[in-house]
Scaffold this active site. Sequence first.
Site, short mmCIF file in Angstrom:
data_model
loop_
_atom_site.label_atom_id
_atom_site.label_comp_id
_atom_site.label_asym_id
_atom_site.label_seq_id
_atom_site.Cartn_x
_atom_site.Cartn_y
_atom_site.Cartn_z
N CYS A 136 0.84 -1.20 0.00
CA CYS A 136 0.00 0.00 0.00
C CYS A 136 0.87 1.25 0.00
O CYS A 136 1.40 1.65 1.04
CB CYS A 136 -0.93 0.01 1.21
SG CYS A 136 -2.01 1.45 1.29
N CYS A 139 -0.48 4.08 2.18
CA CYS A 139 -0.27 3.86 3.62
C CYS A 139 1.17 4.15 4.02
O CYS A 139 1.43 4.78 5.05
CB CYS A 139 -0.60 2.41 3.99
SG CYS A 139 -2.22 1.83 3.45
N ASP A 140 2.12 3.66 3.23
CA ASP A 140 3.52 3.65 3.66
C ASP A 140 4.46 4.53 2.85
O ASP A 140 5.65 4.64 3.17
CB ASP A 140 4.05 2.20 3.61
CG ASP A 140 3.26 1.27 4.52
OD1 ASP A 140 2.78 1.74 5.57
OD2 ASP A 140 3.10 0.08 4.17
#
Length: 313
Positions: A136, A139-140
């Site tokens: 992701c 997300c990261d």
Amino acid sequence: MGTIRTKCLIIGSGPAGYTAAIYTSRANLSPVMYVGHQPGGQLTTTTEVENFPGYHNGITGTEMMDDLHKQATRFGADVRDGIITSVDFSKRPFTATADDGNEIIADTVIISTGATAKYLGISDEEKYKGLGVSACATCDGFFYRGKRVAVVGGGDTACEEALYLSNIASEVYMIVRRDVLRASKVMQSRVFEKENIKVLFNTNTAGLYGADGLEGAHLVEHKGTPEERTYDLPLDGFFLAIGHQPNTELFKAFINCDEAGYIITEGHTSLTNIPGVFAAGDVADPRYRQAITAAGSGCKAALDAERYLTEIG
């Protein structure tokens, strides 16, 4: 082993399931939740979460899920380890069987079993998961500001991830197994126009390497041909963008799903084709797949379940 009677059975956990448990508990529905194969869901594979409101210093995915678990049980949710192995949505009340031998009889069901990211299947992916390997970018990606990253895949999702990362990382490599991108022409154009995105066609990942974390990938170009070439590409981050598999196999005999297997919900609600059965989180979301959107959908499912019970008396 025995029979459990509940107004609401929640199948699966994660931000969606736990939020649904919090809301249904506060509504006195006395929910029973079975957390599933991966308690806490995909977020537990993320080392640091910095984009969820309220955690201004960041928090690990595991800690966040532990917080949500405590909040749900504080209001009386019956949260149980284990998985649901079979369901019958053909008649009401609904019935389900858990791997602990219990039969659950429920007036409503909220499905929050999530989706599983597809991986290449090389052992190094597990070794470096959370240490440079992610599924992701949204997300990261923040953790790779000014660094070198790679995105595996050639479809629209891979292009979207690469474009997102190109605004954060210094260099982005797309590792594409074929000699063309499968993405739409518009997405391809955007990728090719980005100066810091380089597409590596006809390239496979043979492995990853690094001492205390990811340091690079072992790549094979033109695999199985006379032009075959192996080389190492130094990297700080390695992002998988080859798709997700929604965890819906258990429900397909009853619940309408799209071609990819995601549960189809009615409009902007959590309603499925079975009155009294609702879906929340990534299991019904092929687009956003974020903790915050999953939590929001868990809230919607709980409110929809409460309204349904009020309407049927």
